[in-house]
Design a protein around this motif. Sequence first.
Motif, PDB file in Angstrom:
ATOM      1  N   ARG A   6      -7.380  -0.351   4.914  1.00 43.95           N
ATOM      2  CA  ARG A   6      -7.874   0.876   4.264  1.00 43.95           C
ATOM      3  C   ARG A   6      -8.838   1.606   5.198  1.00 43.95           C
ATOM      4  O   ARG A   6      -8.727   2.807   5.410  1.00 43.95           O
ATOM      5  CB  ARG A   6      -8.590   0.521   2.961  1.00 43.95           C
ATOM      6  CG  ARG A   6      -8.860   1.727   2.060  1.00 43.95           C
ATOM      7  CD  ARG A   6      -9.872   1.410   0.970  1.00 43.95           C
ATOM      8  NE  ARG A   6     -11.186   1.086   1.505  1.00 43.95           N
ATOM      9  CZ  ARG A   6     -12.049   1.974   1.992  1.00 43.95           C
ATOM     10  NH1 ARG A   6     -11.748   3.262   1.996  1.00 43.95           N
ATOM     11  NH2 ARG A   6     -13.201   1.593   2.479  1.00 43.95           N
ATOM     12  N   GLU A  48      -8.662  -4.400   3.001  1.00 37.43           N
ATOM     13  CA  GLU A  48      -9.808  -3.506   3.205  1.00 37.43           C
ATOM     14  C   GLU A  48      -9.843  -3.028   4.663  1.00 37.43           C
ATOM     15  O   GLU A  48     -10.142  -1.872   4.956  1.00 37.43           O
ATOM     16  CB  GLU A  48     -11.104  -4.245   2.822  1.00 37.43           C
ATOM     17  CG  GLU A  48     -12.393  -3.471   3.074  1.00 37.43           C
ATOM     18  CD  GLU A  48     -12.456  -2.127   2.339  1.00 37.43           C
ATOM     19  OE1 GLU A  48     -13.217  -1.254   2.735  1.00 37.43           O
ATOM     20  OE2 GLU A  48     -11.708  -1.946   1.344  1.00 37.43           O
ATOM     21  N   THR A 102      -5.741   8.918   2.967  1.00 39.17           N
ATOM     22  CA  THR A 102      -6.235   7.601   2.553  1.00 39.17           C
ATOM     23  C   THR A 102      -5.077   6.820   1.951  1.00 39.17           C
ATOM     24  O   THR A 102      -4.022   7.388   1.682  1.00 39.17           O
ATOM     25  CB  THR A 102      -7.345   7.730   1.490  1.00 39.17           C
ATOM     26  OG1 THR A 102      -6.815   8.476   0.393  1.00 39.17           O
ATOM     27  CG2 THR A 102      -8.576   8.424   2.043  1.00 39.17           C
ATOM     28  N   ASN A 110      -7.632   5.280  -2.858  1.00 41.49           N
ATOM     29  CA  ASN A 110      -8.438   4.947  -1.676  1.00 41.49           C
ATOM     30  C   ASN A 110      -9.260   3.689  -1.923  1.00 41.49           C
ATOM     31  O   ASN A 110     -10.452   3.659  -1.679  1.00 41.49           O
ATOM     32  CB  ASN A 110      -9.351   6.120  -1.298  1.00 41.49           C
ATOM     33  CG  ASN A 110     -10.044   5.847   0.052  1.00 41.49           C
ATOM     34  OD1 ASN A 110      -9.575   5.026   0.836  1.00 41.49           O
ATOM     35  ND2 ASN A 110     -11.154   6.529   0.315  1.00 41.49           N
ATOM     36  N   ARG A 111      -8.607   2.659  -2.465  1.00 42.21           N
ATOM     37  CA  ARG A 111      -9.330   1.422  -2.720  1.00 42.21           C
ATOM     38  C   ARG A 111      -8.363   0.233  -2.756  1.00 42.21           C
ATOM     39  O   ARG A 111      -7.153   0.426  -2.806  1.00 42.21           O
ATOM     40  CB  ARG A 111     -10.101   1.499  -4.020  1.00 42.21           C
ATOM     41  CG  ARG A 111      -9.222   1.555  -5.282  1.00 42.21           C
ATOM     42  CD  ARG A 111     -10.042   1.911  -6.492  1.00 42.21           C
ATOM     43  NE  ARG A 111     -10.664   3.228  -6.280  1.00 42.21           N
ATOM     44  CZ  ARG A 111     -11.936   3.488  -6.582  1.00 42.21           C
ATOM     45  NH1 ARG A 111     -12.709   2.554  -7.083  1.00 42.21           N
ATOM     46  NH2 ARG A 111     -12.430   4.699  -6.377  1.00 42.21           N
ATOM     47  N   SER A 119      -3.986   3.597  -1.032  1.00 41.84           N
ATOM     48  CA  SER A 119      -4.349   2.689  -2.112  1.00 41.84           C
ATOM     49  C   SER A 119      -3.641   1.373  -1.846  1.00 41.84           C
ATOM     50  O   SER A 119      -2.486   1.374  -1.412  1.00 41.84           O
ATOM     51  CB  SER A 119      -3.889   3.240  -3.454  1.00 41.84           C
ATOM     52  OG  SER A 119      -4.540   4.459  -3.708  1.00 41.84           O
ATOM     53  N   LEU A 123       0.821  -1.203   0.000  1.00 37.92           N
ATOM     54  CA  LEU A 123       0.000   0.000   0.000  1.00 37.92           C
ATOM     55  C   LEU A 123       0.851   1.248   0.000  1.00 37.92           C
ATOM     56  O   LEU A 123       2.037   1.210   0.302  1.00 37.92           O
ATOM     57  CB  LEU A 123      -0.949   0.009   1.196  1.00 37.92           C
ATOM     58  CG  LEU A 123      -0.315   0.004   2.582  1.00 37.92           C
ATOM     59  CD1 LEU A 123      -0.966   1.011   3.464  1.00 37.92           C
ATOM     60  CD2 LEU A 123      -0.465  -1.389   3.178  1.00 37.92           C
ATOM     61  N   GLU A 127      -8.539   5.309   7.112  1.00 41.75           N
ATOM     62  CA  GLU A 127      -9.579   6.314   6.926  1.00 41.75           C
ATOM     63  C   GLU A 127     -10.077   6.812   8.291  1.00 41.75           C
ATOM     64  O   GLU A 127     -10.297   7.996   8.510  1.00 41.75           O
ATOM     65  CB  GLU A 127     -10.741   5.688   6.139  1.00 41.75           C
ATOM     66  CG  GLU A 127     -11.380   6.631   5.146  1.00 41.75           C
ATOM     67  CD  GLU A 127     -12.358   5.885   4.259  1.00 41.75           C
ATOM     68  OE1 GLU A 127     -12.898   4.847   4.701  1.00 41.75           O
ATOM     69  OE2 GLU A 127     -12.579   6.341   3.124  1.00 41.75           O
TER      70      GLU A 127
END
Lengths: 122, 200, 461
Positions: free
Chosen positions: C388, C385, C408, C444-445, C410, C321, C392
């Motif tokens: 992530r 996830e 954020t 952001n995913r 990725s 990430l 956040e």
Amino acid sequence: MARILHVDDSSFSRLQIGKVLKGAGHELLQADNGRTGLLAVQEQTPDLIITDILMPEMDGIAFLEALRDQGNRIPVLVVTADVQHDTRSACLSLGAVALLNKPPRDDALLSAVDRALGRGGA
Amino acid sequence: MVRLSDDLLDALREVINIGVGKAAGTLNELLGHHILLEVPQVVVLGPDEMAAHLCQRPDETVSLVVLQFSGQFSGLSTLMFTSDSASKLVDLLVGEETPVDELDVIKTGTLTEVGNILLNAVMGSIGNLLGSRLSYTIPTYQEGALGQLLQPIIRQESAALEVTTRFTVQSRQITGEFLLLFEVLSFDTFVAALETALQG
Amino acid sequence: MEPLSDSLLLLDAVPIGVLVLSEQLLIRCWNRILADWTGVSSEQAVGRPVAELAPQLTTPRYLSRIRPVFAGGPPVLFSPQLHPHLIPCNRPDGAPRIQQTTVTPLSLDGTTHALLAVQDVTDLVLTARESRQLHQQALDEIRRREEAEEALQAGAQRLRAIVENTVEAIIVINQRGVIEEFNPAAERIFGYRALEVIGANVRMLMPEPYRAEHDGYLERYLTGGASHIIGVGREVTGRHKDGGTFPLHLAVGRMALGDGVAFVGVLHDITDQKRLEEHLRALSMRDGLTGIYNRRTFDEALEREWRRALRQGQPLGLVMLDIDFFKRFNDSRGHQAGDACLKAVAQSVASAVYRPADLAARYGGEEFVALLPETGPEEAARIAERIRQGVELLAIPHGASDVAPQVTVSLGTASIRPRADQDAAQLVNLADQALYGAKSNGRNRVVAAPAVPSPGGAVTG
């Protein structure tokens, strides 16, 4: 079908990679180091930039930095003989979309080009 | 002797560059440090030029790793480090706390291996381009005055490619000189093979 | 697997280890010397993947050098200085054999194989080391004699002053092991007063099992065999009056006294030095800024877990990430805020992986990784996830991000069930490419790499 700028100090490498790109129907622009590469980017606005790393005068890393500082949105693909991991990370962190080692296989080069173009101004 | 056109010389430089890049990857893993590469310089030397070249510094102490090859073309592939570059490499590879008495053994072992890595990568890259299969001997290590080491070698050879490759590790600059020496007639065969490969 | 022709049996007669590998990295020949060294017979070895008997050989750093040999490339050398133990095997005394390995191409049944000739150079290396030690001992002996003479001339009083005031603990024992001298520095480190120990056996200063062995040392030394402790400093364990033990550095000298001998031990407490070494070792595994594991620790763990997954047929998962628009964050909020952000994200990543074998590390710059043994693609994506969402929820205000008002990340995930013809770099490449997919699809995913890598489709690395 795209306008591709290839930056490499080796005329041999420009010839080999140029052959593959033209064969796939792309329009080809060439420069022999980062400095002339920057001029070509400003004057000709290519759709994709392919650059070598190890070059005299202005190497690929400095070229990538200059592009980033100018707010470049054209995707950049790196094709280099330097297989070291740090080189790879440096290029990717400077915004290159992918890195291929020399000599690239024709199919690997073309699919990387397609993917880079598909991403547009990422 | 056949002369190399600029195009052929450029192609050769790029092929060698690819070999050096690959070797740098291996050395990077051995050293644990990033290796900053410079563009290698390639020069073709005829027999007279070789001798003249040597005369400039015949007494300099150097470390030399020699690999013999034979096949479609035959000759010697050598990698030379100045004693300064050699000791920097040994320092980087085995640490500076090495006792002086053991240094000779360690130096021979590590430099032969570094030479092996660089020579193999460069010869492999050339072999890939030309598609020629060569036979090789096991590399040997020699240390001594440049003139004494090279004189007996170059007398029998017809031409040489001299490649100077510089790299920097941890802000220490290391220079390796790579000499590809061809037996009589082999250089012409080599150039012809190069031309064919580039047209293909 | 076909056994090799009889002519190769002569390899059993040569005094070096010989191993022949097919391009598929299966063992075709394993000669008698290797069988002797490893305890694995030729029958047991032939036909097996070499990864099972010499796992190091199949790691990318070795394989990338050996591979060209199958294409007829030049011989490859592995020097004993840089790769002493390529084939795991010990000498009868338990010490690992120091090896020098040469790999050459060998044509067999019409295909090129790799012949590994392994030479045991333990004796050569040890002889060099020993001769250096003997030389050093001779020099030490001369120096000691000179010093002794000097000391004699300077007079006993000065000697006493030195012994009393030196920071080094000095203990003198006679040939029966009875303590005759115990200076103030020795009192400090052992907790005994000199009067309590003088006349007692020196064993009282040692914990078991050294206690019982000590008399044996003295005995052997006095009956002619040189003790391994005389003249050469080494680390030993001491026993404090309160019963606790502590590490000591000990050097022993021999002193002729009339018709007998005495032994002078010079000691110092190395507890602090040991603690420092421990601390430095722990630090070297950690990233200085964020305190989570560093790139080197990750690289080592990756190789280790890859081999384990290969052996056990388990999947190995990886999350990579990258903080979105981190450069802009740094530019707008300053480097201190940037560092604080890196620390917070690092903690968030570390707390999202909690199984003992999982490892979170800073990969470089604003990049982080989580290595997830025995984790398939779905689970890896779930953990990604979780990371992530965790970041956040930190709600670090960004202000210069195109995707959200807060910081954020990725993420790219990949999971591979390793095969012998793959290497760990492929897992990293897949996750790397997935990460770039996540970045170019809006950031952001989480983007997961395709489940099975297509051999021709990946970018060559």
